[in-house]
Enzyme design. Structure first.
Site, short mmCIF file in Angstrom:
data_model
loop_
_atom_site.label_atom_id
_atom_site.label_comp_id
_atom_site.label_asym_id
_atom_site.label_seq_id
_atom_site.Cartn_x
_atom_site.Cartn_y
_atom_site.Cartn_z
N LYS A 1 41.56 40.91 37.28
CA LYS A 1 42.92 41.01 36.73
C LYS A 1 42.99 40.41 35.33
O LYS A 1 43.52 41.02 34.42
CB LYS A 1 43.94 40.26 37.61
CG LYS A 1 44.11 40.79 39.01
CD LYS A 1 45.30 40.15 39.70
CE LYS A 1 45.17 38.67 39.90
NZ LYS A 1 44.28 38.23 40.98
N ARG B 1 53.02 37.63 44.59
CA ARG B 1 51.92 37.52 45.54
C ARG B 1 52.41 37.64 46.98
O ARG B 1 51.64 37.53 47.90
CB ARG B 1 51.23 36.18 45.36
CG ARG B 1 49.81 36.31 44.82
CD ARG B 1 49.23 34.93 44.73
NE ARG B 1 47.82 34.90 44.54
CZ ARG B 1 47.19 34.86 43.38
NH1 ARG B 1 47.86 34.93 42.26
NH2 ARG B 1 45.88 34.75 43.33
N ARG C 1 36.04 27.03 37.60
CA ARG C 1 37.25 26.62 38.33
C ARG C 1 36.87 25.93 39.64
O ARG C 1 35.93 26.34 40.31
CB ARG C 1 38.11 27.85 38.64
CG ARG C 1 38.97 28.28 37.49
CD ARG C 1 39.61 29.62 37.70
NE ARG C 1 40.16 29.84 39.02
CZ ARG C 1 40.83 30.95 39.36
NH1 ARG C 1 41.01 31.90 38.48
NH2 ARG C 1 41.30 31.10 40.57
N ARG D 1 41.29 32.01 50.00
CA ARG D 1 42.08 32.84 49.06
C ARG D 1 42.08 34.29 49.51
O ARG D 1 43.10 34.97 49.42
CB ARG D 1 41.50 32.73 47.64
CG ARG D 1 41.90 31.44 46.96
CD ARG D 1 40.89 31.01 45.92
NE ARG D 1 40.82 31.92 44.78
CZ ARG D 1 39.82 31.91 43.92
NH1 ARG D 1 38.83 31.07 44.06
NH2 ARG D 1 39.83 32.75 42.91
N ARG E 1 31.74 33.15 37.78
CA ARG E 1 32.87 33.16 36.83
C ARG E 1 32.98 31.84 36.07
O ARG E 1 32.88 30.77 36.63
CB ARG E 1 34.17 33.41 37.60
CG ARG E 1 35.38 33.33 36.70
CD ARG E 1 36.51 34.14 37.17
NE ARG E 1 37.16 33.57 38.34
CZ ARG E 1 38.26 34.10 38.87
NH1 ARG E 1 38.80 35.17 38.34
NH2 ARG E 1 38.80 33.56 39.92
P1 ADP Z 1 42.61 34.60 41.58
O1 ADP Z 1 41.46 34.78 40.69
O2 ADP Z 1 42.22 34.06 42.91
O3 ADP Z 1 43.47 35.80 41.69
P2 ADP Z 1 44.70 33.12 40.14
O4 ADP Z 1 44.21 32.49 38.90
O5 ADP Z 1 45.61 34.27 40.02
O6 ADP Z 1 43.41 33.41 41.00
O7 ADP Z 1 45.43 32.02 41.06
C1 ADP Z 1 44.78 30.83 41.44
C2 ADP Z 1 45.56 30.13 42.56
O8 ADP Z 1 46.90 29.86 42.09
C3 ADP Z 1 45.78 30.98 43.83
O9 ADP Z 1 44.71 30.84 44.73
C4 ADP Z 1 47.07 30.35 44.37
O10 ADP Z 1 46.83 29.15 45.04
C5 ADP Z 1 47.86 30.01 43.13
N1 ADP Z 1 48.82 31.08 42.72
C6 ADP Z 1 48.76 31.83 41.59
N2 ADP Z 1 49.80 32.67 41.52
C7 ADP Z 1 50.53 32.48 42.64
C8 ADP Z 1 51.73 33.05 43.16
N3 ADP Z 1 52.39 34.01 42.50
N4 ADP Z 1 52.21 32.59 44.34
C9 ADP Z 1 51.58 31.61 45.00
N5 ADP Z 1 50.44 31.02 44.58
C10 ADP Z 1 49.91 31.44 43.41
#
Ligand code: ADP
Length: 219
Positions: free
Chosen positions: A13, A87, A161, A172, A126
């Protein structure tokens, strides 16, 4: 124009968001990045956020909207490219209300479809830039930084990360299946969902995304 990128963890993404942001002058908002910024604070809130993120579970809707709304107030460009948000169905419904209040709407929801085994392989390689948030992958030749541990774009330091390990990934991914994947049918019903097979190079995925956008803009 408002776009959502919907995908399991590490599907690309952020990488696609960067490309789309510069081509279409969108305002890229990654809730994950906003949360990681709060997590870098050296106070109790920062510590709480670090633990929450490392656990791999979704952060509460309350925190998400607080962080998101605060950020939106500072943004001039309201052409949103949402990465990692919504989400779950509740967040999607709230987003729709927020857009409606501005007489705005969603144009495209892209579902980046990648098999779980590929995601698992990507996650350990990553690396993220501490300064600008750009993503690299040391396991994939075309996504490696030119100089080890240094960002090509801003010379910031790259880091891994805390939640990019197999244990957090499993949680996740399960959170994605339990809560986020329901958004696929939700947006399919609204006829704005585009499934993009994303187990390909970043250029190929980007081409497909642009193809859908160009076609949609002509309508
Ligand atoms: P990924 O690469 O897993 O998609 P992100 O960088 O988008 O990771 O998000 C990292 C973490 O931040 C998620 O695992 C979650 O805990 C939290 N997070 C991000 N966006 C949301 C959201 N819209 N609602 C709830 N938790 C979120």
């Amino acid at each position: 124009m408002n776009i959502i990128l919907l995908a399991p963890p590490a599907a690309g993404k952020g990488t696609q968001a960067e490309l789309l942001e510069s081509k279409y002058h969108l305002n890229h908002i990654s809730t994950g990045e906003l949360l990681r910024k709060s997590a870098s604070r050296e106070d109790d809130f920062g510590k709480k956020m670090r633990d929450l993120l490392e656990s791999g579970e979704l952060v509460s809707d309350e925190i998400i909207f607080e962080v998101l709304n605060k950020h939106l107030e500072t943004c001039e460009n309201q052409n949103l490219l949402l990465d990692g948000f919504p989400r779950n169905i509740y967040q999607a419904e709230r987003l729709e209300e927020m857009l409606k209040e501005k007489n705005d709407k969603l144009d495209f929801v892209f579902f980046l479809d990648v098999p779980k085994e590929t995601l698992k392989r990507r996650i350990t390689g990553r690396r993220m830039c501490q300064k600008c948030g750009s993503a690299y992958n040391v396991n994939i030749d075309s996504l490696k930084p030119k100089v080890d541990s240094i960002c090509d774009k801003c010379q910031g330091t790259l880091y891994q990360r805390n939640d990019d390990n197999e244990e957090s990934f499993e949680i996740r991914y399960q959170e994605y299946l339990d809560k986020t994947s329901a958004l696929i049918t939700y947006y399919q019903d609204k006829q704005i969902l585009y499934r993009i097979q994303s187990d390909k190079s970043k250029e190929e995925v980007f081409q497909e995304l642009c193809g859908v956008i160009e076609k949609g803009m002509k309508k």
